[in-house]
Design a protein around this motif. Structure first.
Motif, PDB file in Angstrom:
ATOM      1  N   ARG A 199       0.835  -1.215   0.000  1.00  0.00           N
ATOM      2  CA  ARG A 199       0.000   0.000   0.000  1.00  0.00           C
ATOM      3  C   ARG A 199       0.863   1.255   0.000  1.00  0.00           C
ATOM      4  NH1 ARG A 199      -2.150  -2.900   4.383  1.00  0.00           N
ATOM      5  NH2 ARG A 199      -1.325  -1.344   5.810  1.00  0.00           N
ATOM      6  N   ASP A 200       2.181   1.062   0.037  1.00  0.00           N
ATOM      7  CA  ASP A 200       3.153   2.155   0.112  1.00  0.00           C
ATOM      8  C   ASP A 200       2.884   3.038   1.333  1.00  0.00           C
ATOM      9  OD1 ASP A 200       5.460   3.412  -0.776  1.00  0.00           O
ATOM     10  OD2 ASP A 200       4.325   4.950  -1.848  1.00  0.00           O
ATOM     11  N   ALA A 201       2.602   2.364   2.448  1.00  0.00           N
ATOM     12  CA  ALA A 201       2.318   3.083   3.683  1.00  0.00           C
ATOM     13  C   ALA A 201       3.094   2.448   4.827  1.00  0.00           C
ATOM     14  CB  ALA A 201       0.825   3.025   3.983  1.00  0.00           C
ATOM     15  N   PRO A 202       3.812   3.245   5.603  1.00  0.00           N
ATOM     16  CA  PRO A 202       4.462   2.677   6.795  1.00  0.00           C
ATOM     17  C   PRO A 202       3.389   2.314   7.819  1.00  0.00           C
ATOM     18  CG  PRO A 202       4.727   5.040   6.752  1.00  0.00           C
ATOM     19  CD  PRO A 202       4.046   4.664   5.458  1.00  0.00           C
ATOM     20  N   THR A 203       3.765   1.515   8.772  1.00  0.00           N
ATOM     21  CA  THR A 203       2.824   1.112   9.813  1.00  0.00           C
ATOM     22  C   THR A 203       3.498   1.259  11.170  1.00  0.00           C
ATOM     23  OG1 THR A 203       1.304  -0.644  10.475  1.00  0.00           O
ATOM     24  CG2 THR A 203       3.466  -1.334   9.665  1.00  0.00           C
ATOM     25  N   TYR A 204       2.751   1.142  12.231  1.00  0.00           N
ATOM     26  CA  TYR A 204       3.317   1.293  13.569  1.00  0.00           C
ATOM     27  C   TYR A 204       3.071   0.021  14.376  1.00  0.00           C
ATOM     28  CZ  TYR A 204      -1.492   2.730  14.611  1.00  0.00           C
ATOM     29  OH  TYR A 204      -2.855   2.791  14.727  1.00  0.00           O
ATOM     30  N   GLY A 205       3.794  -0.127  15.467  1.00  0.00           N
ATOM     31  CA  GLY A 205       3.822  -1.357  16.237  1.00  0.00           C
ATOM     32  C   GLY A 205       2.473  -1.848  16.723  1.00  0.00           C
ATOM     33  N   LEU A 206       1.643  -0.970  17.277  1.00  0.00           N
ATOM     34  CA  LEU A 206       0.348  -1.412  17.787  1.00  0.00           C
ATOM     35  C   LEU A 206      -0.583  -1.844  16.655  1.00  0.00           C
ATOM     36  CD1 LEU A 206      -0.348   0.979  20.788  1.00  0.00           C
ATOM     37  CD2 LEU A 206       0.278  -1.429  20.818  1.00  0.00           C
ATOM     38  N   GLU A 207      -0.438  -1.230  15.498  1.00  0.00           N
ATOM     39  CA  GLU A 207      -1.227  -1.662  14.342  1.00  0.00           C
ATOM     40  C   GLU A 207      -0.792  -3.064  13.903  1.00  0.00           C
ATOM     41  OE1 GLU A 207      -2.872   0.394  10.341  1.00  0.00           O
ATOM     42  OE2 GLU A 207      -0.709   0.569  10.667  1.00  0.00           O
ATOM     43  N   ILE A 208       0.511  -3.307  13.902  1.00  0.00           N
ATOM     44  CA  ILE A 208       1.032  -4.642  13.575  1.00  0.00           C
ATOM     45  C   ILE A 208       0.526  -5.650  14.599  1.00  0.00           C
ATOM     46  CG2 ILE A 208       3.122  -6.055  13.395  1.00  0.00           C
ATOM     47  CD1 ILE A 208       4.542  -3.480  12.377  1.00  0.00           C
ATOM     48  N   SER A 209       0.552  -5.272  15.863  1.00  0.00           N
ATOM     49  CA  SER A 209       0.073  -6.132  16.935  1.00  0.00           C
ATOM     50  C   SER A 209      -1.402  -6.486  16.727  1.00  0.00           C
ATOM     51  CB  SER A 209       0.276  -5.424  18.275  1.00  0.00           C
ATOM     52  OG  SER A 209      -0.138  -6.232  19.325  1.00  0.00           O
ATOM     53  N   ARG A 210      -2.199  -5.497  16.397  1.00  0.00           N
ATOM     54  CA  ARG A 210      -3.630  -5.707  16.180  1.00  0.00           C
ATOM     55  C   ARG A 210      -3.875  -6.611  14.959  1.00  0.00           C
ATOM     56  NH1 ARG A 210      -5.101  -0.733  16.811  1.00  0.00           N
ATOM     57  NH2 ARG A 210      -4.719  -0.086  14.695  1.00  0.00           N
ATOM     58  N   GLU A 211      -3.149  -6.376  13.868  1.00  0.00           N
ATOM     59  CA  GLU A 211      -3.363  -7.155  12.642  1.00  0.00           C
ATOM     60  C   GLU A 211      -2.887  -8.597  12.759  1.00  0.00           C
ATOM     61  OE1 GLU A 211      -2.133  -5.276   9.007  1.00  0.00           O
ATOM     62  OE2 GLU A 211      -2.979  -3.358   9.635  1.00  0.00           O
ATOM     63  N   THR A 212      -1.829  -8.832  13.525  1.00  0.00           N
ATOM     64  CA  THR A 212      -1.301 -10.184  13.665  1.00  0.00           C
ATOM     65  C   THR A 212      -1.948 -10.956  14.809  1.00  0.00           C
ATOM     66  OG1 THR A 212       0.484  -9.441  15.115  1.00  0.00           O
ATOM     67  CG2 THR A 212       0.973  -9.575  12.750  1.00  0.00           C
ATOM     68  N   GLY A 213      -2.562 -10.238  15.748  1.00  0.00           N
ATOM     69  CA  GLY A 213      -3.124 -10.888  16.927  1.00  0.00           C
ATOM     70  C   GLY A 213      -2.068 -11.217  17.968  1.00  0.00           C
ATOM     71  N   LEU A 214      -0.862 -10.681  17.786  1.00  0.00           N
ATOM     72  CA  LEU A 214       0.243 -10.903  18.721  1.00  0.00           C
ATOM     73  C   LEU A 214       0.323  -9.730  19.686  1.00  0.00           C
ATOM     74  CD1 LEU A 214       2.916 -11.996  16.099  1.00  0.00           C
ATOM     75  CD2 LEU A 214       1.637 -13.494  17.637  1.00  0.00           C
ATOM     76  N   GLY A 215       0.780  -9.980  20.886  1.00  0.00           N
ATOM     77  CA  GLY A 215       0.917  -8.914  21.869  1.00  0.00           C
ATOM     78  C   GLY A 215       2.106  -8.013  21.565  1.00  0.00           C
ATOM     79  N   PRO A 216       2.067  -6.783  22.058  1.00  0.00           N
ATOM     80  CA  PRO A 216       3.182  -5.857  21.848  1.00  0.00           C
ATOM     81  C   PRO A 216       4.508  -6.396  22.384  1.00  0.00           C
ATOM     82  CG  PRO A 216       1.306  -4.705  22.793  1.00  0.00           C
ATOM     83  CD  PRO A 216       0.976  -6.161  22.807  1.00  0.00           C
ATOM     84  N   GLY A 217       4.463  -7.185  23.456  1.00  0.00           N
ATOM     85  CA  GLY A 217       5.679  -7.772  24.019  1.00  0.00           C
ATOM     86  C   GLY A 217       6.320  -8.786  23.091  1.00  0.00           C
ATOM     87  N   THR A 218       5.586  -9.257  22.104  1.00  0.00           N
ATOM     88  CA  THR A 218       6.117 -10.157  21.084  1.00  0.00           C
ATOM     89  C   THR A 218       6.526  -9.370  19.848  1.00  0.00           C
ATOM     90  OG1 THR A 218       4.702 -11.948  21.859  1.00  0.00           O
ATOM     91  CG2 THR A 218       5.563 -12.150  19.628  1.00  0.00           C
ATOM     92  N   VAL A 219       5.714  -8.413  19.437  1.00  0.00           N
ATOM     93  CA  VAL A 219       5.927  -7.670  18.186  1.00  0.00           C
ATOM     94  C   VAL A 219       7.149  -6.751  18.262  1.00  0.00           C
ATOM     95  CG1 VAL A 219       4.933  -5.903  16.669  1.00  0.00           C
ATOM     96  CG2 VAL A 219       3.527  -7.816  17.458  1.00  0.00           C
TER      97      VAL A 219
END
Length: 102
Positions: free
Chosen positions: A24-44
């Motif tokens: 999408r040519d868009a950067p992303t941020y950690g909490l968004e990655i966490s939400r999309e993967t279903g992984l906790g921030p302590g893992t991401v």
């Protein structure tokens, strides 16, 4: 040089989310990655730090604008090397040929 990254299922999930953002040519941020993967921030976040140390991801702080709400975000974007790694992982593996092993 940093130690190579092990391709665990959690690392693959983070990598795929970053690849989708790159398409999408868009950067992303950690909490968004966490939400999309279903992984906790302590893992991401540790995965993102390892990827950054290995040159697979570029991280930077979001610009602070007057109309922004909340704290600045740390943005992540795949580098050319990271994108090549995701494409390599997408290629089908050749089937093993039956035969004798000497």
């Amino acid at each position: 040089m940093a130690a190579p990254i092990r391709m665990t299922s959690t690392t693959r999930s983070v990598l795929e989310t970053l690849r989708a953002a790159a398409s999408r040519d868009a950067p992303t941020y950690g909490l968004e990655i966490s939400r999309e993967t279903g992984l906790g921030p302590g893992t991401v976040y540790p995965i993102l730090r390892r990827m950054e140390r290995n040159g697979l991801v570029r991280a930077y702080w979001e610009d602070d604008t007057p109309d922004s709400h909340g704290p600045r975000r740390r943005m992540y974007k795949l580098t050319g090397e990271g994108l090549a790694l995701t494409e390599e992982k997408q290629r089908p593996r050749p089937a093993l040929q039956p035969g004798w092993v000497s």
